[in-house]
Design a protein around this motif. Structure first.
Motif, PDB file in Angstrom:
ATOM      1  N   HIS A 153      -3.408  -3.715   0.295  1.00 25.89           N
ATOM      2  CA  HIS A 153      -2.922  -4.084  -1.032  1.00 25.89           C
ATOM      3  C   HIS A 153      -1.399  -4.105  -0.913  1.00 25.89           C
ATOM      4  O   HIS A 153      -0.781  -3.118  -0.550  1.00 25.89           O
ATOM      5  N   HIS A 183     -13.006  -2.826  -8.557  1.00 25.85           N
ATOM      6  CA  HIS A 183     -12.721  -3.883  -7.595  1.00 25.85           C
ATOM      7  C   HIS A 183     -14.039  -4.368  -6.992  1.00 25.85           C
ATOM      8  O   HIS A 183     -14.864  -3.564  -6.564  1.00 25.85           O
ATOM      9  N   GLY A 238      -5.454   9.310  -6.381  1.00 26.25           N
ATOM     10  CA  GLY A 238      -6.704   8.672  -5.979  1.00 26.25           C
ATOM     11  C   GLY A 238      -6.527   7.198  -5.659  1.00 26.25           C
ATOM     12  O   GLY A 238      -7.507   6.513  -5.382  1.00 26.25           O
ATOM     13  N   GLY A 239      -5.297   6.695  -5.731  1.00 24.56           N
ATOM     14  CA  GLY A 239      -5.030   5.311  -5.388  1.00 24.56           C
ATOM     15  C   GLY A 239      -4.913   4.363  -6.575  1.00 24.56           C
ATOM     16  O   GLY A 239      -4.683   3.174  -6.395  1.00 24.56           O
ATOM     17  N   GLN A 240      -5.061   4.875  -7.797  1.00 26.78           N
ATOM     18  CA  GLN A 240      -4.968   4.016  -8.983  1.00 26.78           C
ATOM     19  C   GLN A 240      -3.514   3.621  -9.231  1.00 26.78           C
ATOM     20  O   GLN A 240      -2.622   4.467  -9.208  1.00 26.78           O
ATOM     21  N   THR A 241      -3.272   2.327  -9.465  1.00 26.55           N
ATOM     22  CA  THR A 241      -1.920   1.857  -9.742  1.00 26.55           C
ATOM     23  C   THR A 241      -1.781   1.252 -11.136  1.00 26.55           C
ATOM     24  O   THR A 241      -0.680   1.187 -11.667  1.00 26.55           O
ATOM     25  N   ASN A 266      -9.198   5.659 -17.038  1.00 28.08           N
ATOM     26  CA  ASN A 266      -9.986   5.533 -15.817  1.00 28.08           C
ATOM     27  C   ASN A 266     -11.368   6.150 -16.039  1.00 28.08           C
ATOM     28  O   ASN A 266     -11.726   6.478 -17.172  1.00 28.08           O
ATOM     29  N   MET A 313     -15.050  -0.828  -5.366  1.00 26.44           N
ATOM     30  CA  MET A 313     -14.148   0.325  -5.332  1.00 26.44           C
ATOM     31  C   MET A 313     -13.616   0.611  -6.727  1.00 26.44           C
ATOM     32  O   MET A 313     -13.427  -0.305  -7.526  1.00 26.44           O
ATOM     33  N   GLN A 314     -13.372   1.884  -6.975  1.00 30.47           N
ATOM     34  CA  GLN A 314     -12.814   2.294  -8.266  1.00 30.47           C
ATOM     35  C   GLN A 314     -11.949   3.519  -8.003  1.00 30.47           C
ATOM     36  O   GLN A 314     -12.387   4.475  -7.375  1.00 30.47           O
ATOM     37  N   PHE A 315     -10.689   3.483  -8.452  1.00 30.02           N
ATOM     38  CA  PHE A 315      -9.724   4.538  -8.165  1.00 30.02           C
ATOM     39  C   PHE A 315      -9.336   5.272  -9.447  1.00 30.02           C
ATOM     40  O   PHE A 315      -9.277   4.664 -10.517  1.00 30.02           O
ATOM     41  N   ASN A 316      -9.032   6.570  -9.316  1.00 29.46           N
ATOM     42  CA  ASN A 316      -8.697   7.400 -10.472  1.00 29.46           C
ATOM     43  C   ASN A 316      -7.448   8.225 -10.218  1.00 29.46           C
ATOM     44  O   ASN A 316      -7.426   9.052  -9.314  1.00 29.46           O
ATOM     45  N   GLU A 317      -6.421   7.957 -11.034  1.00 30.40           N
ATOM     46  CA  GLU A 317      -5.127   8.632 -10.977  1.00 30.40           C
ATOM     47  C   GLU A 317      -4.366   8.235  -9.710  1.00 30.40           C
ATOM     48  O   GLU A 317      -4.940   7.727  -8.754  1.00 30.40           O
TER      49      GLU A 317
END
Length: 144
Positions: free
Chosen positions: A120, A107, A97-100, A55, A90-94
């Protein structure tokens, strides 16, 4: 620092290797962009570097520097392709943080006044809809 090591068997790594199909809209030596199969809005596109990065927290500076102009290029094409009034990036981390999916990805979602983002979910979009949306973006990219 990220919370774990990069797993080269994540779904995006498999897509990058061609082991899993995707509806690609863009690819060069640095990055690839394809349709999100569980979109939060019409035209929801993902942009990811080819470099193995879990990430944003563990990506090297060169990867990030090269990725962002591609995100901008895709955002402009997505906005044009769907005649959108705006674009959400959008960009998620861990996990917290919402990362899947643990491969760095961004995004890009076209937005319209008064239309909320869908949740989602586990509901996959129909392949023919994804193919049609991907073609719209590819056409918009030709004008750039």
């Amino acid at each position: 620092m990220s919370n774990g090591a990069y797993d080269d068997n994540n779904i995006f790594a498999k897509i990058l290797r061609g082991e899993i199909p995707s509806h690609k809209v863009f690819e060069d030596e640095v990055a690839v962009a394809f349709m999100d199969v569980m979109p939060q809005g019409t035209g929801h596109t993902l942009v990811l570097p080819k470099a193995a990065s879990r990430n944003l927290l563990d990506a090297d500076e060169e990867t990030l520097t090269a990725l962002m102009p591609r995100v901008q290029k895709i955002a402009r094409a997505v906005q044009k392709a769907f005649n959108a009034e705006g674009v959400t990036i959008m960009q998620f981390n861990e996990g917290a943080g919402g990362q899947t999916v643990f491969h760095l990805h961004v995004h890009v979602i076209p937005r319209f006044e008064g239309v909320a983002l869908a949740r989602h979910s586990d509901q996959m979009e129909k392949p023919e809809v994804l193919a049609e949306n991907a073609e719209k973006i590819r056409v918009a990219l030709q004008g750039q």
